[in-house]
Design a protein around this motif. Structure first.
Motif, PDB file in Angstrom:
ATOM      1  N   TRP A  98       0.872  -1.185   0.000  1.00 26.18           N
ATOM      2  CA  TRP A  98       0.000   0.000   0.000  1.00 26.18           C
ATOM      3  C   TRP A  98       0.901   1.224   0.000  1.00 26.18           C
ATOM      4  CZ3 TRP A  98      -3.399   1.876   4.662  1.00 26.18           C
ATOM      5  CH2 TRP A  98      -4.287   2.865   4.215  1.00 26.18           C
ATOM      6  N   GLU A 148      -1.633   8.354   1.435  1.00 27.95           N
ATOM      7  CA  GLU A 148      -2.774   7.781   2.154  1.00 27.95           C
ATOM      8  C   GLU A 148      -2.306   6.692   3.117  1.00 27.95           C
ATOM      9  OE1 GLU A 148      -7.062   7.408   0.632  1.00 27.95           O
ATOM     10  OE2 GLU A 148      -6.158   5.463   0.155  1.00 27.95           O
ATOM     11  N   ALA A 149      -1.383   5.844   2.649  1.00 25.37           N
ATOM     12  CA  ALA A 149      -0.825   4.811   3.521  1.00 25.37           C
ATOM     13  C   ALA A 149       0.032   5.438   4.617  1.00 25.37           C
ATOM     14  CB  ALA A 149       0.001   3.824   2.699  1.00 25.37           C
ATOM     15  N   THR A 193      -1.671   6.903   7.735  1.00 25.64           N
ATOM     16  CA  THR A 193      -2.326   5.992   8.676  1.00 25.64           C
ATOM     17  C   THR A 193      -1.337   5.441   9.701  1.00 25.64           C
ATOM     18  OG1 THR A 193      -1.984   3.968   7.367  1.00 25.64           O
ATOM     19  CG2 THR A 193      -3.979   5.266   6.906  1.00 25.64           C
ATOM     20  N   SER A 243     -12.211   0.184  11.924  1.00 21.86           N
ATOM     21  CA  SER A 243     -11.322   0.165  10.762  1.00 21.86           C
ATOM     22  C   SER A 243     -12.140   0.367   9.491  1.00 21.86           C
ATOM     23  CB  SER A 243     -10.543  -1.154  10.685  1.00 21.86           C
ATOM     24  OG  SER A 243     -11.217  -2.117   9.900  1.00 21.86           O
ATOM     25  N   SER A 264     -12.324  -1.481   7.101  1.00 20.16           N
ATOM     26  CA  SER A 264     -12.854  -2.761   6.636  1.00 20.16           C
ATOM     27  C   SER A 264     -14.203  -3.101   7.265  1.00 20.16           C
ATOM     28  CB  SER A 264     -11.865  -3.895   6.946  1.00 20.16           C
ATOM     29  OG  SER A 264     -10.755  -3.853   6.077  1.00 20.16           O
ATOM     30  N   ARG A 313     -14.030   1.043   2.930  1.00 21.49           N
ATOM     31  CA  ARG A 313     -13.096   1.014   1.801  1.00 21.49           C
ATOM     32  C   ARG A 313     -13.832   0.824   0.478  1.00 21.49           C
ATOM     33  NH1 ARG A 313      -7.778   1.060   2.529  1.00 21.49           N
ATOM     34  NH2 ARG A 313      -6.972   0.746   4.643  1.00 21.49           N
ATOM     35  N   TRP A 328      -2.902  -2.569   3.156  1.00 25.66           N
ATOM     36  CA  TRP A 328      -4.076  -1.970   3.810  1.00 25.66           C
ATOM     37  C   TRP A 328      -4.779  -2.987   4.698  1.00 25.66           C
ATOM     38  CZ3 TRP A 328      -8.723  -4.240   3.191  1.00 25.66           C
ATOM     39  CH2 TRP A 328      -9.042  -4.867   1.982  1.00 25.66           C
ATOM     40  N   ARG A 334      -2.934  -3.040   7.965  1.00 28.66           N
ATOM     41  CA  ARG A 334      -3.236  -1.814   8.711  1.00 28.66           C
ATOM     42  C   ARG A 334      -4.616  -1.909   9.364  1.00 28.66           C
ATOM     43  NH1 ARG A 334      -1.759   2.306  11.843  1.00 28.66           N
ATOM     44  NH2 ARG A 334      -2.716   0.601  13.021  1.00 28.66           N
ATOM     45  N   ASP A 335      -5.613  -2.365   8.618  1.00 29.66           N
ATOM     46  CA  ASP A 335      -6.967  -2.453   9.166  1.00 29.66           C
ATOM     47  C   ASP A 335      -7.040  -3.470  10.303  1.00 29.66           C
ATOM     48  OD1 ASP A 335      -7.573  -0.638   7.224  1.00 29.66           O
ATOM     49  OD2 ASP A 335      -9.144  -1.821   6.265  1.00 29.66           O
TER      50      ASP A 335
END
Length: 245
Positions: free
Chosen positions: A52, A56-57, A60, A109, A111, A133, A231, A234-235
């Motif tokens: 990712w 944006e990545a 986070t 998150s 997700s 997302r 991602w 991360r989520d």
């Protein structure tokens, strides 16, 4: 150059690289979450959490992690343009971190799947249930804007969270020798054969938290490497933070 983020805060490491106009790659890790930053003459020209990539990545990832490690490997300048002038980068990073913290007070998150109670504009994408997302892709907007819309929808009672996540749809099939991570989660070995998705595995009685921990370890170790693993990791780590709160 390498060290412990408890001793050398990430902001100081970044400012040092910038002040000395260094080029190379900075690897940062907070727990299992990795961040890779590429520098050219002290400017950040690339950022990624696994696959990712981009601002944006980057935004986070916590700018002020409480613990973690870093390692800077000098290298030739990359022929890339800065993602953002360094003079503005840290301030924007901190601002977006704060926004994520605010939105995640209601949505653990991106997700998380939400359902529209009253699918009024612009919340129509959530009719029937959709992750934040997925809604961001439908709207064609940055993920943070989608989170803000979902956050407001929840606050105003137009949306409610379902007890599932986008990653429930994943089908994982292990071929050949099982990885070390899977051996630690013996109850999953007979279920991750590709014939059922993770939501179905959970419906068969496997605790959601167990499946989440397995995914985090397998993604972090590289045993699982699906597209979108950055991602996804991360989520999942965000969800684990909320789970342990």
């Amino acid at each position: 150059m390498e060290g412990d983020l408890k001793v050398f805060p990430l902001t100081e490491v970044l400012e040092l690289i910038h002040a000395h106009r260094r080029s190379g790659v900075l690897e940062v890790r907070e727990g299992v979450l990795p961040l890779t930053l590429r520098f050219a003459a002290g400017e950040v020209v690339g950022a990624s959490i696994l696959d990712w990539e981009g601002l944006e990545a980057l935004f986070t990832f916590p700018l002020h992690p409480k613990e973690g490690t870093f390692r800077f490997q000098p290298g030739p300048p990359a022929g890339e343009r800065p993602l953002m002038p360094f003079a503005n980068l840290l301030g924007e990073w901190a601002r977006v971190n704060d926004e994520w913290d605010r939105f995640r007070a209601l949505i653990d998150s991106p997700s998380r799947v939400l359902e529209a109670i009253r699918p009024k504009p612009p919340l129509e994408p959530f009719q029937g249930g959709k992750s934040v997302r997925a809604a961001a892709k439908t709207w064609g907007v940055p993920l943070l804007i989608a989170m803000e819309r979902a956050y407001m929808g929840l606050r105003e009672g137009d949306l409610y969270p379902l007890r599932r996540y986008a990653w429930y749809a994943l089908r994982i099939r292990h071929q050949g020798r099982k990885g070390k991570t899977l051996e630690e989660f013996g109850g999953l070995q007979g279920l991750l054969d590709g014939t059922r998705n993770l939501g179905e595995v959970i419906a068969q009685g496997v605790p959601e938290a167990l499946v989440r921990r397995y995914l985090v370890q397998a993604l972090a170790s590289g045993e699982l490497a699906p597209p979108g693993r950055g991602w996804l990791l991360r989520d999942l780590t965000w969800e684990m933070e909320k789970e342990g709160a």
